[in-house]
Design an enzyme around this catalytic site. Structure first.
Site, mmCIF file in Angstrom:
data_model
loop_
_atom_site.group_PDB
_atom_site.id
_atom_site.type_symbol
_atom_site.label_atom_id
_atom_site.label_comp_id
_atom_site.label_asym_id
_atom_site.label_seq_id
_atom_site.Cartn_x
_atom_site.Cartn_y
_atom_site.Cartn_z
ATOM 1 N N GLN A 125 0.769 -1.247 0.000
ATOM 2 C CA GLN A 125 0.000 0.000 0.000
ATOM 3 C C GLN A 125 0.802 1.301 0.000
ATOM 4 O O GLN A 125 0.468 2.238 -0.733
ATOM 5 C CB GLN A 125 -0.975 0.021 1.206
ATOM 6 C CG GLN A 125 -1.864 1.226 1.203
ATOM 7 C CD GLN A 125 -2.948 1.266 2.260
ATOM 8 O OE1 GLN A 125 -3.520 2.317 2.505
ATOM 9 N NE2 GLN A 125 -3.260 0.175 2.902
ATOM 10 N N ASN A 185 9.348 0.356 -2.366
ATOM 11 C CA ASN A 185 9.145 0.137 -0.922
ATOM 12 C C ASN A 185 9.352 -1.336 -0.567
ATOM 13 O O ASN A 185 8.558 -1.957 0.107
ATOM 14 C CB ASN A 185 7.769 0.636 -0.448
ATOM 15 C CG ASN A 185 6.603 -0.170 -0.982
ATOM 16 O OD1 ASN A 185 6.588 -0.559 -2.143
ATOM 17 N ND2 ASN A 185 5.608 -0.422 -0.141
ATOM 18 N N LYS A 234 11.200 -5.188 8.769
ATOM 19 C CA LYS A 234 10.123 -5.049 7.785
ATOM 20 C C LYS A 234 8.905 -4.521 8.536
ATOM 21 O O LYS A 234 8.699 -4.888 9.693
ATOM 22 C CB LYS A 234 9.788 -6.401 7.178
ATOM 23 C CG LYS A 234 10.892 -6.930 6.294
ATOM 24 C CD LYS A 234 10.464 -8.189 5.583
ATOM 25 C CE LYS A 234 11.545 -8.589 4.591
ATOM 26 N NZ LYS A 234 11.197 -9.792 3.853
ATOM 27 N N TYR A 277 4.669 -3.306 8.477
ATOM 28 C CA TYR A 277 3.331 -3.109 7.922
ATOM 29 C C TYR A 277 2.602 -2.030 8.724
ATOM 30 O O TYR A 277 3.049 -1.629 9.806
ATOM 31 C CB TYR A 277 2.530 -4.416 7.986
ATOM 32 C CG TYR A 277 2.937 -5.423 6.938
ATOM 33 C CD1 TYR A 277 2.605 -5.244 5.605
ATOM 34 C CD2 TYR A 277 3.651 -6.567 7.289
ATOM 35 C CE1 TYR A 277 2.983 -6.173 4.640
ATOM 36 C CE2 TYR A 277 4.023 -7.495 6.336
ATOM 37 C CZ TYR A 277 3.692 -7.292 5.005
ATOM 38 O OH TYR A 277 4.063 -8.207 4.055
ATOM 39 N N GLU A 278 1.476 -1.618 8.187
ATOM 40 C CA GLU A 278 0.655 -0.541 8.751
ATOM 41 C C GLU A 278 0.610 -0.492 10.289
ATOM 42 O O GLU A 278 0.983 0.501 10.909
ATOM 43 C CB GLU A 278 -0.773 -0.687 8.192
ATOM 44 C CG GLU A 278 -1.807 0.234 8.805
ATOM 45 C CD GLU A 278 -1.582 1.677 8.446
ATOM 46 O OE1 GLU A 278 -1.453 1.990 7.266
ATOM 47 O OE2 GLU A 278 -1.544 2.524 9.369
ATOM 48 N N GLY A 283 -6.912 18.408 18.950
ATOM 49 C CA GLY A 283 -6.478 19.792 18.820
ATOM 50 C C GLY A 283 -6.813 20.634 20.043
ATOM 51 O O GLY A 283 -6.409 21.796 20.123
ATOM 52 N N GLY A 284 -7.549 20.085 20.988
ATOM 53 C CA GLY A 284 -7.870 20.852 22.188
ATOM 54 C C GLY A 284 -9.302 21.353 22.221
ATOM 55 O O GLY A 284 -9.705 22.021 23.163
ATOM 56 N N GLN A 285 -10.109 21.053 21.199
ATOM 57 C CA GLN A 285 -11.518 21.438 21.243
ATOM 58 C C GLN A 285 -12.279 20.321 21.938
ATOM 59 O O GLN A 285 -12.305 19.198 21.444
ATOM 60 C CB GLN A 285 -12.115 21.617 19.840
ATOM 61 C CG GLN A 285 -11.476 22.695 19.004
ATOM 62 C CD GLN A 285 -10.193 22.223 18.368
ATOM 63 O OE1 GLN A 285 -10.021 21.062 18.059
ATOM 64 N NE2 GLN A 285 -9.266 23.144 18.198
ATOM 65 N N GLN A 313 -16.775 23.836 21.060
ATOM 66 C CA GLN A 313 -15.734 24.839 20.771
ATOM 67 C C GLN A 313 -16.047 26.098 21.580
ATOM 68 O O GLN A 313 -17.214 26.497 21.673
ATOM 69 C CB GLN A 313 -15.811 25.150 19.276
ATOM 70 C CG GLN A 313 -14.739 26.033 18.766
ATOM 71 C CD GLN A 313 -13.538 25.189 18.337
ATOM 72 O OE1 GLN A 313 -13.362 24.076 18.791
ATOM 73 N NE2 GLN A 313 -12.711 25.755 17.482
HETATM 74 N N1 CAO Z 1 11.727 -9.629 -9.847
HETATM 75 C C1 CAO Z 1 12.458 -10.376 -9.013
HETATM 76 N N2 CAO Z 1 12.487 -10.212 -7.684
HETATM 77 C C2 CAO Z 1 11.696 -9.241 -7.192
HETATM 78 C C3 CAO Z 1 10.907 -8.428 -8.000
HETATM 79 C C4 CAO Z 1 10.935 -8.653 -9.386
HETATM 80 N N3 CAO Z 1 10.212 -7.928 -10.223
HETATM 81 N N4 CAO Z 1 10.241 -7.555 -7.212
HETATM 82 C C5 CAO Z 1 10.612 -7.838 -5.958
HETATM 83 N N5 CAO Z 1 11.495 -8.845 -5.937
HETATM 84 C C6 CAO Z 1 12.149 -9.447 -4.787
HETATM 85 C C7 CAO Z 1 13.052 -8.476 -4.059
HETATM 86 O O1 CAO Z 1 14.264 -8.354 -4.682
HETATM 87 C C8 CAO Z 1 13.101 -9.126 -2.692
HETATM 88 O O2 CAO Z 1 13.989 -10.219 -2.737
HETATM 89 P P1 CAO Z 1 15.105 -10.548 -1.606
HETATM 90 O O3 CAO Z 1 14.469 -10.309 -0.279
HETATM 91 O O4 CAO Z 1 15.463 -11.972 -1.871
HETATM 92 O O5 CAO Z 1 16.247 -9.654 -1.776
HETATM 93 C C9 CAO Z 1 11.694 -9.645 -2.558
HETATM 94 O O6 CAO Z 1 11.159 -9.791 -3.855
HETATM 95 C C10 CAO Z 1 10.757 -8.628 -1.871
HETATM 96 O O7 CAO Z 1 11.063 -8.610 -0.604
HETATM 97 P P2 CAO Z 1 10.280 -7.671 0.422
HETATM 98 O O8 CAO Z 1 11.116 -7.719 1.654
HETATM 99 O O9 CAO Z 1 10.020 -6.336 -0.097
HETATM 100 O O10 CAO Z 1 8.877 -8.409 0.556
HETATM 101 P P3 CAO Z 1 8.182 -9.076 1.804
HETATM 102 O O11 CAO Z 1 6.906 -9.605 1.328
HETATM 103 O O12 CAO Z 1 9.087 -10.026 2.514
HETATM 104 O O13 CAO Z 1 7.931 -7.845 2.810
HETATM 105 C C11 CAO Z 1 7.093 -5.661 3.368
HETATM 106 C C12 CAO Z 1 6.886 -6.949 2.564
HETATM 107 C C13 CAO Z 1 6.016 -4.672 2.981
HETATM 108 C C14 CAO Z 1 7.007 -5.984 4.868
HETATM 109 C C15 CAO Z 1 8.492 -5.095 3.040
HETATM 110 O O14 CAO Z 1 8.561 -4.892 1.642
HETATM 111 C C16 CAO Z 1 8.786 -3.783 3.741
HETATM 112 O O15 CAO Z 1 9.070 -3.754 4.940
HETATM 113 N N6 CAO Z 1 8.759 -2.678 2.973
HETATM 114 C C17 CAO Z 1 9.118 -1.370 3.456
HETATM 115 C C18 CAO Z 1 8.056 -0.819 4.337
HETATM 116 C C19 CAO Z 1 6.734 -0.729 3.622
HETATM 117 O O16 CAO Z 1 6.584 -0.128 2.589
HETATM 118 N N7 CAO Z 1 5.751 -1.322 4.247
HETATM 119 C C20 CAO Z 1 4.400 -1.005 3.831
HETATM 120 C C21 CAO Z 1 3.767 -2.042 3.123
HETATM 121 S S1 CAO Z 1 2.087 -1.591 3.018
HETATM 122 O O17 CAO Z 1 1.461 -2.285 4.389
#
Ligand code: CAO
Length: 416
Positions: free
Chosen positions: A17, A96, A137, A139-140, A248-250, A273
């Site tokens: 996302q 990302n 790593k 997520y939200e 905001g304090g209201q 307010q």
């Molecule tokens: N071709 C080949 N490989 C690809 C590719 C492509 N087109 N696109 C992605 N990949 C590979 C990457 O190179 C990576 O490989 P390695 O880990 O082996 O080096 C892998 O796919 C993607 O890894 P990832 O760590 O991004 O994916 P994940 O599912 O394990 O983690 C997430 C997901 C979101 C936790 C992680 O990407 C992250 O922390 N991102 C940064 C923070 C972020 O944006 N989080 C918000 C996500 S929205 O909730």
């Protein structure tokens, strides 16, 4: 009508996302956004929580409109070669991935800058570079906890609470979009690209800045007079959860309206307010409160604010949330009904403004999405369907100079 970002080419190396929300916004405003996805699977959200078998999930379609999809295995040498060509002629690369993924793929900032010194490289990570958690790593909900939102959201007698609003994901994407546009303007002056990085923790904290304000006030005076804990409850040395009190304090609260016994959303948000006190008293039929020293000032009201809210709920008991707001708006009182997703989806004003839009899609039929919340006098961003996986692979490769035979060969080795 030409759009301001027309001619800006963006490699969209994003998923889930946070990144997609950023690039979707830029695509609405005219940028040529090419989403690079892994052959065969693509962005994980294509498959997440599907409501129609074999059709891209709404999670994907609602975050990837107006983009092209190029499938490319960027870990294979042939895929890397294609990506390098694309990099040489793009203005921005947005990613990302998890920490270090781009480097492991062979596309460190230094390498990208070498391939195209004018390109802006924009990244979302959970934590900023050099932070003691920068290997995580994220997520939200993790970001909401790390950025101070969870500890300050919810009720004081319950656990830290996650907001339904995507403070960690889409909010971070919006911050990144601002960073990219700033870097593009900077490039016009210097001719150079740069790295733009936004962390989810920082973006959440940026939206929680009034809570950091409150932490400092608390440390100085020991209490926070606009919180429900004041004056009868206890304060510790950290900002507490304030339930539905206004950040905001209201002073304000979510109050029951007619039908609340059976409808979990028969509520309005009612603010008391300071400047609106006199109209509030008039609207409620309580003119005697206007000059009563026990009610006249915000300070005087605070010790018995819940008794005041109780009186207002008595007034609301025979009014629906919509009827109540229709009365209160005449008195200039800031308030709103608590609206459900169903009500928002069908709201004629939101449909008319393009905030809720219906988008035709090749496989799904049409679906609803949230259009641009930013309105312009000279441009109406139009939302077009998200791409099918690899829908534009041939078109993008041909644009890079690959022949039909080259494209066939790339397919044979499953690089695209
Ligand atoms: N071709 C080949 N490989 C690809 C590719 C492509 N087109 N696109 C992605 N990949 C590979 C990457 O190179 C990576 O490989 P390695 O880990 O082996 O080096 C892998 O796919 C993607 O890894 P990832 O760590 O991004 O994916 P994940 O599912 O394990 O983690 C997430 C997901 C979101 C936790 C992680 O990407 C992250 O922390 N991102 C940064 C923070 C972020 O944006 N989080 C918000 C996500 S929205 O909730």
């Amino acid at each position: 009508m030409s759009k301001p970002l027309e001619g800006i080419k963006i490699i969209d190396f994003t998923h889930v996302q946070a990144g997609p929300a950023c690039t979707q916004l830029l695509a609405w405003f005219g940028a040529d956004v090419i989403k690079v996805e892994r052959p065969g699977s693509g962005d994980v959200t294509r498959n997440q929580l599907r409501d129609i078998p074999d059709a891209d999930a709404l999670y994907f379609t609602m975050l990837n409109s107006n983009k092209k999809s190029l499938t490319l295995d960027t870990k294979k040498p042939e895929g890397k070669e294609v990506l390098e060509k694309l990099i040489r002629e793009s203005d921005v690369l947005v990613e990302n991935f998890g920490p270090g993924a781009l480097d492991r793929m062979g596309f460190s900032w230094e390498r990208l800058n070498e391939l195209n010194p004018k390109m802006i490289v924009a990244s979302v990570k959970g934590f900023s570079d050099g932070h003691h958690y920068d290997d995580l790593k994220v997520y939200e909900n993790v970001a909401q906890c790390a950025g101070g939102a969870a500890s300050t959201t919810g009720f004081w007698d319950g656990p830290p609470t996650i907001s339904a609003a995507a403070l960690g994901d889409s909010n971070t994407g919006m911050h990144l979009a601002i960073g990219i546009l700033t870097a593009l303007i900077g490039r016009d002056k210097t001719g150079k690209g740069q790295k733009v990085a936004v962390s989810m923790q920082d973006s959440v904290l940026n939206l929680c800045r009034v809570k950091l304000r409150d932490q400092q006030r608390l440390e100085r005076v020991g209490y926070l007079e606009e919180y429900p804990q004041y004056p009868h409850g206890e304060f510790s040395d950290v900002v507490p959860r304030g339930g539905n009190a206004g950040g905001g304090g209201q002073p304000g609260w979510v109050l029951k309206c007619k039908g609340w016994e059976t409808d979990p959303n028969a509520y309005i948000y009612f603010t008391i307010q300071g400047h609106a006190w006199e109209p509030i008293c008039k609207a409620l039929g309580k003119p005697e409160w206007i000059d009563d020293p026990a009610y006249k000032t915000a300070e005087a009201r605070q010790p018995h604010i819940f008794e005041i809210f109780g009186t207002i709920e008595g007034w609301l008991a025979d009014k629906t949330k919509f009827e109540a707001v229709d009365i209160l708006r005449k008195f200039d009182i800031p308030c709103a009904p608590v609206l459900t997703m169903k009500e928002l989806a069908n709201d004629p004003s939101l449909r008319a403004s393009g905030t809720i839009v219906e988008v035709p899609h090749k496989k799904r039929g049409s679906y609803l999405t949230v259009g641009s919340p930013i309105k312009f006098s000279d441009m109406k961003p139009e939302v077009t369907a998200s791409p099918l996986l690899g829908e534009h692979t041939d078109e993008v490769l041909a644009g890079l100079g690959y022949s039909r035979q080259d494209i066939f060969n790339l397919r044979e080795i499953k690089a695209v």
